[in-house]
Design a protein around this motif. Structure first.
Motif, short mmCIF file in Angstrom:
data_model
loop_
_atom_site.label_atom_id
_atom_site.label_comp_id
_atom_site.label_asym_id
_atom_site.label_seq_id
_atom_site.Cartn_x
_atom_site.Cartn_y
_atom_site.Cartn_z
N ALA A 1 0.99 6.50 36.78
CA ALA A 1 2.83 6.47 37.03
C ALA A 1 2.75 7.21 38.57
N ILE A 2 3.84 5.98 39.83
CA ILE A 2 3.91 6.74 40.88
C ILE A 2 6.04 6.84 40.55
N TYR A 3 6.42 7.98 41.51
CA TYR A 3 7.79 8.62 40.75
C TYR A 3 8.20 8.83 41.47
N ARG A 4 9.53 8.19 42.12
CA ARG A 4 10.06 9.42 43.36
C ARG A 4 10.79 9.67 42.74
N LEU A 5 11.76 10.87 43.03
CA LEU A 5 12.57 11.67 42.39
C LEU A 5 13.81 11.93 43.55
N GLU A 6 14.32 12.71 43.20
CA GLU A 6 16.02 13.68 44.61
C GLU A 6 14.84 13.79 45.79
N ASN A 7 15.65 14.44 46.53
CA ASN A 7 15.00 13.75 48.29
C ASN A 7 14.13 13.55 48.36
N ASP A 8 14.00 12.35 48.07
CA ASP A 8 12.55 12.03 48.62
C ASP A 8 11.17 12.72 48.05
N ARG A 9 11.23 12.93 47.30
CA ARG A 9 10.04 13.94 46.34
C ARG A 9 9.09 12.92 45.44
N PHE A 10 7.60 12.42 45.72
CA PHE A 10 6.86 11.84 45.30
C PHE A 10 6.07 12.92 44.49
N PHE A 11 5.61 12.15 42.86
CA PHE A 11 4.90 12.63 42.11
C PHE A 11 3.58 11.36 41.44
N ALA A 12 2.55 12.00 41.17
CA ALA A 12 1.72 10.47 40.26
C ALA A 12 1.53 11.28 39.31
N THR A 13 1.61 10.60 37.89
CA THR A 13 1.06 11.58 36.53
C THR A 13 0.40 9.82 35.99
N GLY A 14 -0.67 10.38 34.70
CA GLY A 14 -1.03 9.60 34.27
C GLY A 14 -0.53 8.33 33.62
N GLY A 15 -0.86 7.38 34.05
CA GLY A 15 0.32 5.69 33.64
C GLY A 15 0.78 5.69 32.50
N LEU A 16 0.02 6.49 30.81
CA LEU A 16 0.35 5.59 29.69
C LEU A 16 0.83 7.54 29.22
N CYS A 17 1.59 7.33 28.31
CA CYS A 17 2.24 7.59 27.35
C CYS A 17 1.24 8.25 26.28
N THR A 18 0.74 10.11 26.67
CA THR A 18 -0.18 10.68 25.35
C THR A 18 -0.23 10.99 24.36
N HIS A 19 0.94 10.22 23.35
CA HIS A 19 1.09 9.73 22.44
C HIS A 19 0.54 9.06 21.60
N GLU A 20 0.98 7.74 22.50
CA GLU A 20 1.00 5.81 21.93
C GLU A 20 0.57 5.54 23.60
N ASN A 21 -0.32 5.33 24.13
CA ASN A 21 -1.31 4.59 25.00
C ASN A 21 0.56 3.53 25.66
N VAL A 22 1.51 4.07 25.76
CA VAL A 22 2.52 3.29 26.05
C VAL A 22 2.69 3.42 27.71
N HIS A 23 3.01 2.13 28.26
CA HIS A 23 3.36 2.54 29.80
C HIS A 23 4.39 3.53 30.27
N LEU A 24 4.67 4.23 31.19
CA LEU A 24 5.43 5.88 31.82
C LEU A 24 6.13 4.41 32.73
N ALA A 25 6.02 3.55 33.14
CA ALA A 25 6.96 2.91 34.18
C ALA A 25 8.00 1.96 33.48
N ASP A 26 7.73 2.17 32.80
CA ASP A 26 8.84 1.21 31.30
C ASP A 26 9.43 2.40 31.13
N GLY A 27 9.77 3.20 31.44
CA GLY A 27 10.61 4.37 30.90
C GLY A 27 11.65 4.66 32.00
N LEU A 28 12.42 5.45 31.33
CA LEU A 28 13.76 6.60 32.13
C LEU A 28 13.21 7.58 32.60
N VAL A 29 13.80 7.64 34.38
CA VAL A 29 13.05 9.21 35.14
C VAL A 29 15.13 9.37 35.23
#
Ligand code: FES
Lengths: 363, 104
Positions: free
Chosen positions: B29-57
């Motif tokens: 999952a690649i994130y863009r936060l306020e002030n153009d700060r970019f981050f990357a994490t594993g893309g699947l939730c560690t609870h039940e392997n759901v794609h975090l890209a469908d979630g809410l930042v």
């Protein structure tokens, strides 16, 4: 909607989470499966998911204010029959409105601010006698495996249905009886076998600690009643779970009762029922239940807008509580002798149907 | 040894949003936060392997779309049940408008 009677299933199904149906659900690919979701443009969905504190602060202030008002009036008028309507109102706000509050705050969507969700969650959990950690995890499973037999711990109307139990639960008698038994079990540092399937090891200490706190509060209420020679403390804390719990059942049964089991599509196993504004305040829009299950990250105050966004893909909503019960009561009564019977919701002709391989039926 | 991989253009992600990036059998999952700060994490939730890209930042938190489990985006830390196991995080840099992730 139409109805169906599948091949006969003599004695009903095994709803235990550790029985044969639990293994069968896994074998059939129904556990932690992929569910149908109506596509919504990301921009629109983000707008729907947006968190706010305002609506829930307003609703919580109204709720707590009304509890204080009706509770005080009931106490002041204690001994006169005119106290009765005030305690009825207090009881509904305590024993029934708490159902939606624990639910929405448990999802963490009611408020934007985390501690507000946690505070209302814990208060509402106590009011409805649902242990916060246990119910957080059982509800998590309910969302993973909604109405999948052998997996979902929150199937409230089973087949065949326990009509007596449902009637007793109009005054939360059966649920509270079991809740008290579990409190004692948990206070002794133990879980039952089903709970052990969905509460992870690292969370269990919270279950045990909270059970002890709940029992201590209930014991304090009993002691206060004895010390004051009065029922008033119990009428304000504890007993309203029972005498005010009837609306929890009246609203809650509409969510899934009588509909299909073991289908990976919330449009087929959940109901959206239109309700009046007072009921929607008490129920915090949980009547938009198809929408809630499909998109659990949308807060309660945005569910009517979500409903508008996806309704073309869903079976028609029920126009009223009465309309929902016109379907539920005959279906549930028939399930007493024919446990396979269930109502099959028909999707609009234009809707995207669930692929046949994911439309498992209870055979 | 770094292995910088181009994930997307910086403009592919709206501010306060997340997208999915798959590479060599890994989902991120690649994130863009306020002030153009970019981050990357594993893309699947560690609870039940759901794609975090469908979630809410929300701020620097990602909420999982399935059971609302939350993680701190910069550290990957799980913030409470049902999210109990931290996400793996990956170094990110932006060069010439492209977002690069170190998958090493
Ligand atoms: S799958 Fe992410 S919180 Fe459950």
């Amino acid at each position: 909607m139409s109805s169906a009677a599948a091949p006969r299933m003599a004695a009903g199904r095994d709803y235990s989470l550790v029985g044969a149906e639990a293994r069968r659900a896994e074998e059939r690919g129904l556990a932690s499966a992929t569910w149908y979701t109506t596509p919504i443009p990301r921009k629109q969905l983000k707008e729907l998911m947006r968190r706010k504190d305002g609506p829930a602060i307003r609703d919580t202030a109204l709720w707590i204010g009304a509890l204080i008002l009706f509770g005080s009036a009931g106490v002041l008028l204690w001994g006169h029959w005119v106290a009765v309507p005030f305690f009825i109102a207090y009881g509904v706000l305590y024993g029934s409105a708490s159902d939606s509050r624990w639910h929405e705050c448990g999802h963490g969507t009611a408020f934007k601010t985390g501690w507000m969700n946690d505070a209302v969650y814990n208060l509402a959990c106590f009011m409805i006698m649902r242990e916060p950690t246990v119910w957080r995890w059982s509800h998590t499973r309910h969302h993973t495996d909604t109405i999948i037999v052998g997996r979902d711990p929150e199937i409230s109307v089973k087949r065949p249905p326990d009509i007596l139990g449902l009637l007793l639960n109009l005054f939360a008698i059966k649920t509270t009886w079991f809740a008290l038994g579990k409190l004692v079990l948990h206070a002794r540092g133990r879980l039952n076998a089903e709970e052990a399937t969905f509460i992870p090891e690292m969370e269990r200490h919270k279950v045990f600690r909270t059970a002890r706190i709940y029992l201590a509060i209930l014991a304090a209420v009993v002691i206060a009643c004895m010390a004051l020679h009065s029922w008033i403390p119990a009428m304000l804390i504890g007993l309203p779970t029972l005498y005010g719990g009837w609306l929890t059942i009246v609203f809650g049964v509409t969510q899934h009762a009588g509909l299909s089991e073991d289908v990976l599509d919330h449009r087929l196993n959940s109901r959206t029922v239109y309700m009046n504004p007072v009921s929607r305040f008490l129920y915090w829009n949980m009547n938009y239940h198809v929408e809630h299950h499909m998109f659990p990250m949308v807060p309660y105050h945005a569910l009517p807008a979500l409903h508008e966004a996806i309704k073309a893909e869903c079976p028609p909503a029920y126009p009223s509580l009465l309309a929902a019960y016109r379907e539920i009561i005959p279906a549930v009564l028939r399930q007493r002798r024919d446990p396979d019977y269930h109502v099959i919701r028909v999707l609009p002709a234009t809707a995207t149907a669930l692929p046949a391989d994911r439309l498992a039926t209870a055979a | 040894m770094s292995e910088w991989i181009e994930a997307c253009a910086a403009d592919d992600i709206e501010e306060e949003d997340v997208i999915r990036f798959d590479h060599g059998g890994v989902t991120l999952a690649i994130y863009r936060l306020e002030n153009d700060r970019f981050f990357a994490t594993g893309g699947l939730c560690t609870h039940e392997n759901v794609h975090l890209a469908d979630g809410l930042v929300m701020g620097k938190t990602i909420e999982c779309p399935k059971h609302n489990g939350r993680f701190d985006i910069p550290t990957g830390q799980a913030k409470g049940a049902p999210a109990c196991i931290n996400l793996k995080t990956y170094p990110v840099k932006v060069e010439a408008g492209r977002v690069l992730v170190d998958l090493a």
